[in-house]
Design a protein around this motif. Structure first.
Motif, PDB file in Angstrom:
ATOM      1  N   GLN A 240     -83.380 -69.705  39.847  1.00  0.00           N
ATOM      2  CA  GLN A 240     -84.178 -69.147  38.753  1.00  0.00           C
ATOM      3  C   GLN A 240     -84.340 -67.635  38.850  1.00  0.00           C
ATOM      4  N   ARG A 241     -84.701 -67.125  39.993  1.00  0.00           N
ATOM      5  CA  ARG A 241     -85.006 -65.702  40.123  1.00  0.00           C
ATOM      6  C   ARG A 241     -83.817 -64.867  40.614  1.00  0.00           C
ATOM      7  N   PHE A 242     -82.701 -65.539  40.868  1.00  0.00           N
ATOM      8  CA  PHE A 242     -81.539 -64.789  41.357  1.00  0.00           C
ATOM      9  C   PHE A 242     -80.864 -64.050  40.207  1.00  0.00           C
ATOM     10  N   GLU A 243     -80.577 -62.781  40.432  1.00  0.00           N
ATOM     11  CA  GLU A 243     -79.889 -61.977  39.423  1.00  0.00           C
ATOM     12  C   GLU A 243     -78.558 -61.484  39.992  1.00  0.00           C
ATOM     13  N   PRO A 244     -77.439 -61.936  39.445  1.00  0.00           N
ATOM     14  CA  PRO A 244     -76.140 -61.501  39.974  1.00  0.00           C
ATOM     15  C   PRO A 244     -75.882 -60.032  39.675  1.00  0.00           C
ATOM     16  N   GLY A 245     -75.352 -59.342  40.646  1.00  0.00           N
ATOM     17  CA  GLY A 245     -74.955 -57.957  40.428  1.00  0.00           C
ATOM     18  C   GLY A 245     -73.608 -57.901  39.711  1.00  0.00           C
ATOM     19  N   ILE A 246     -73.415 -56.850  38.923  1.00  0.00           N
ATOM     20  CA  ILE A 246     -72.133 -56.642  38.237  1.00  0.00           C
ATOM     21  C   ILE A 246     -71.682 -55.225  38.577  1.00  0.00           C
ATOM     22  N   SER A 247     -70.727 -55.095  39.475  1.00  0.00           N
ATOM     23  CA  SER A 247     -70.277 -53.780  39.928  1.00  0.00           C
ATOM     24  C   SER A 247     -69.520 -53.063  38.820  1.00  0.00           C
ATOM     25  N   ASN A 248     -69.372 -51.757  38.965  1.00  0.00           N
ATOM     26  CA  ASN A 248     -68.624 -50.982  37.973  1.00  0.00           C
ATOM     27  C   ASN A 248     -67.170 -51.427  37.881  1.00  0.00           C
ATOM     28  N   SER A 249     -66.586 -51.776  39.042  1.00  0.00           N
ATOM     29  CA  SER A 249     -65.181 -52.204  39.028  1.00  0.00           C
ATOM     30  C   SER A 249     -65.019 -53.524  38.277  1.00  0.00           C
ATOM     31  N   VAL A 250     -65.980 -54.438  38.438  1.00  0.00           N
ATOM     32  CA  VAL A 250     -65.933 -55.708  37.700  1.00  0.00           C
ATOM     33  C   VAL A 250     -66.159 -55.459  36.215  1.00  0.00           C
ATOM     34  N   ARG A 251     -67.078 -54.562  35.883  1.00  0.00           N
ATOM     35  CA  ARG A 251     -67.313 -54.240  34.471  1.00  0.00           C
ATOM     36  C   ARG A 251     -66.040 -53.694  33.825  1.00  0.00           C
ATOM     37  N   ASP A 252     -65.311 -52.861  34.561  1.00  0.00           N
ATOM     38  CA  ASP A 252     -64.068 -52.291  34.023  1.00  0.00           C
ATOM     39  C   ASP A 252     -63.055 -53.393  33.703  1.00  0.00           C
ATOM     40  N   ILE A 253     -62.924 -54.366  34.608  1.00  0.00           N
ATOM     41  CA  ILE A 253     -61.969 -55.453  34.376  1.00  0.00           C
ATOM     42  C   ILE A 253     -62.454 -56.342  33.240  1.00  0.00           C
ATOM     43  N   TRP A 254     -63.760 -56.598  33.187  1.00  0.00           N
ATOM     44  CA  TRP A 254     -64.305 -57.384  32.067  1.00  0.00           C
ATOM     45  C   TRP A 254     -63.996 -56.718  30.731  1.00  0.00           C
ATOM     46  N   MET A 255     -64.120 -55.388  30.694  1.00  0.00           N
ATOM     47  CA  MET A 255     -63.832 -54.659  29.450  1.00  0.00           C
ATOM     48  C   MET A 255     -62.368 -54.817  29.050  1.00  0.00           C
ATOM     49  N   LYS A 256     -61.474 -54.729  30.026  1.00  0.00           N
ATOM     50  CA  LYS A 256     -60.045 -54.868  29.733  1.00  0.00           C
ATOM     51  C   LYS A 256     -59.715 -56.288  29.278  1.00  0.00           C
ATOM     52  N   LEU A 257     -60.349 -57.280  29.904  1.00  0.00           N
ATOM     53  CA  LEU A 257     -60.147 -58.665  29.474  1.00  0.00           C
ATOM     54  C   LEU A 257     -60.641 -58.876  28.046  1.00  0.00           C
ATOM     55  N   MET A 258     -61.808 -58.315  27.747  1.00  0.00           N
ATOM     56  CA  MET A 258     -62.368 -58.470  26.407  1.00  0.00           C
ATOM     57  C   MET A 258     -61.486 -57.781  25.363  1.00  0.00           C
ATOM     58  N   GLU A 259     -61.005 -56.585  25.689  1.00  0.00           N
ATOM     59  CA  GLU A 259     -60.142 -55.866  24.751  1.00  0.00           C
ATOM     60  C   GLU A 259     -58.853 -56.631  24.482  1.00  0.00           C
ATOM     61  N   VAL A 263     -57.514 -58.448  20.907  1.00  0.00           N
ATOM     62  CA  VAL A 263     -56.198 -58.162  20.346  1.00  0.00           C
ATOM     63  C   VAL A 263     -55.403 -59.458  20.161  1.00  0.00           C
ATOM     64  N   LEU A 264     -55.433 -60.324  21.173  1.00  0.00           N
ATOM     65  CA  LEU A 264     -54.646 -61.556  21.135  1.00  0.00           C
ATOM     66  C   LEU A 264     -55.125 -62.523  20.065  1.00  0.00           C
ATOM     67  N   THR A 265     -56.426 -62.569  19.852  1.00  0.00           N
ATOM     68  CA  THR A 265     -56.995 -63.548  18.920  1.00  0.00           C
ATOM     69  C   THR A 265     -57.237 -62.979  17.528  1.00  0.00           C
ATOM     70  N   GLU A 266     -57.216 -61.636  17.423  1.00  0.00           N
ATOM     71  CA  GLU A 266     -57.565 -60.992  16.149  1.00  0.00           C
ATOM     72  C   GLU A 266     -58.891 -61.553  15.625  1.00  0.00           C
ATOM     73  N   SER A 267     -59.830 -61.679  16.538  1.00  0.00           N
ATOM     74  CA  SER A 267     -61.104 -62.332  16.233  1.00  0.00           C
ATOM     75  C   SER A 267     -61.879 -61.583  15.153  1.00  0.00           C
ATOM     76  N   ASP A 268     -62.439 -62.355  14.220  1.00  0.00           N
ATOM     77  CA  ASP A 268     -63.298 -61.766  13.192  1.00  0.00           C
ATOM     78  C   ASP A 268     -64.753 -62.193  13.389  1.00  0.00           C
ATOM     79  N   ALA A 269     -65.062 -62.704  14.600  1.00  0.00           N
ATOM     80  CA  ALA A 269     -66.431 -63.128  14.902  1.00  0.00           C
ATOM     81  C   ALA A 269     -67.352 -61.919  14.991  1.00  0.00           C
ATOM     82  N   SER A 270     -68.648 -62.177  14.852  1.00  0.00           N
ATOM     83  CA  SER A 270     -69.628 -61.098  14.949  1.00  0.00           C
ATOM     84  C   SER A 270     -69.730 -60.597  16.388  1.00  0.00           C
TER      85      SER A 270
END
Length: 325
Positions: A240-259, A263-270
């Motif tokens: 319940q009270r545990f908060e996972p850390g998200i390092s800058n390097s992980v955030r960078d990879i998450w951003m690239k995955l999301m981008e 592109v791959l899905t041409e998503s029109d979701a909000s």
């Protein structure tokens, strides 16, 4: 069953008063290292309900999801919809009676979801009573617009405006919502958009129906292992009270995955719908009681889009391979 699981079951059954102890913490930590925590706990969501793996995984993620922080919603919400008699309510009722969630339906609530007033006395509805916990709403489409507007506020903002009698105030309602509907046509697009998971549940075909009935007969008037929900309840308390850390390097990879995903899905979701994958990825880390890793976002994409073909998934996997080489 894994050895860590056997030890955990025995320890918890021996003395439930130890749910805050260091020894139990160690056993949950060992389990988190040896098991896939999403699949492990999803299989223990009302084990008397056969199948419904996708629905149970979504339920487990909602139960474990993090609180809001810095204006970002961490809480996940699930809407199960479809024909009556498809076990939707069995999932919700189990969460109410075994995990202590707050239940609400038009059949059982005279107050509604927000509040009611009699003279100067205000009676709080299910949403504020479920603050910081789980609310299970059955037949959501049958509630009036006042209740649904309050639900909309609670799902997104974690608080609701109370305007009843002489009372005009804002009350916290940071809920994780599990809801059922037979007909979603009466729900606004804005409300639907707040649910991270919207899963249509269909009546089982004959072969699967036979499997269900075999299980029903086998466990009729018998308690199936895990049905009491005690282990899951203690586990949720542990994370319940545990908060996972998200390092800058992980955030960078998450951003690239999301981008790449966009592109791959041409998503029109909000944007709100796309943010669900950030919430899911963070919850996956929380469930394993560790900091976030690149694979959490990859799995979040798979969970939200199980129909994404193998070639597109390989391109996403390649990003992680290249960035972590």
């Amino acid at each position: 069953m894994a050895e860590a699981d056997k030890t955990l079951e025995k320890f918890i059954d021996d003395d439930l008063n130890f749910h805050n102890s260091d020894e139990l913490d160690e056993k949950f930590a060992a389990l988190a290292k040896s098991e896939d925590m999403l699949d492990y706990w999803a299989s223990r969501i009302n084990p008397k309900v056969v199948g419904m793996e996708e629905e149970k995984r979504a339920t487990a993620l909602c139960l474990a999801s993090h609180n809001d922080k810095f204006g970002d919603r961490g809480r996940l919400h699930l809407l199960l919809h479809g024909d009556p008699g498809t076990a939707k309510t069995l999932i919700l009722d189990w969460a109410v009676f075994k995990l202590g969630a707050i239940g609400a339906s038009m059949r059982s609530s005279q107050v509604g979801l927000t509040a009611d007033a009699s003279g100067n006395e205000v009676t709080l509805g299910a949403l504020p009573r479920a603050n910081n916990g789980i609310i299970c709403i059955d037949e959501i489409e049958k509630f009036d617009q006042k209740s649904l507007q309050g639900l909309l506020e609670a799902l997104e903002e974690g608080r609701i405006h109370i305007d009843v009698g002489k009372t005009h105030t804002v009350i916290d309602a940071k809920v994780r919502c599990l809801a059922c509907a037979n007909d979603t046509r009466k729900l606004s697009r804005e409300l639907m958009d707040r649910f991270d998971f919207k899963i249509e549940v269909h009546k089982p075909e004959l072969e699967f129906k036979r499997k269900i009935m075999r299980s029903r007969i086998k466990y009729w008037f018998r308690e199936k292992e895990g049905y009491d929900g005690i282990n899951l309840k203690n586990y949720l308390h542990w994370i319940q009270r545990f908060e996972p850390g998200i390092s800058n390097s992980v955030r960078d990879i998450w951003m690239k995955l999301m981008e790449m995903y966009l592109v791959l899905t041409e998503s029109d979701a909000s944007i709100r719908e796309e943010e669900s994958m950030i919430r899911i990825a963070t919850t996956l880390a929380k469930m394993h009681h560790r900091d976030a890793i690149p694979e959490d976002m990859l799995r979040a994409i798979k969970i939200r889009h199980p129909d994404l073909n193998g070639g597109k998934m390989k391109l996403l996997e390649k990003i992680i391979q290249e960035e972590t080489a």
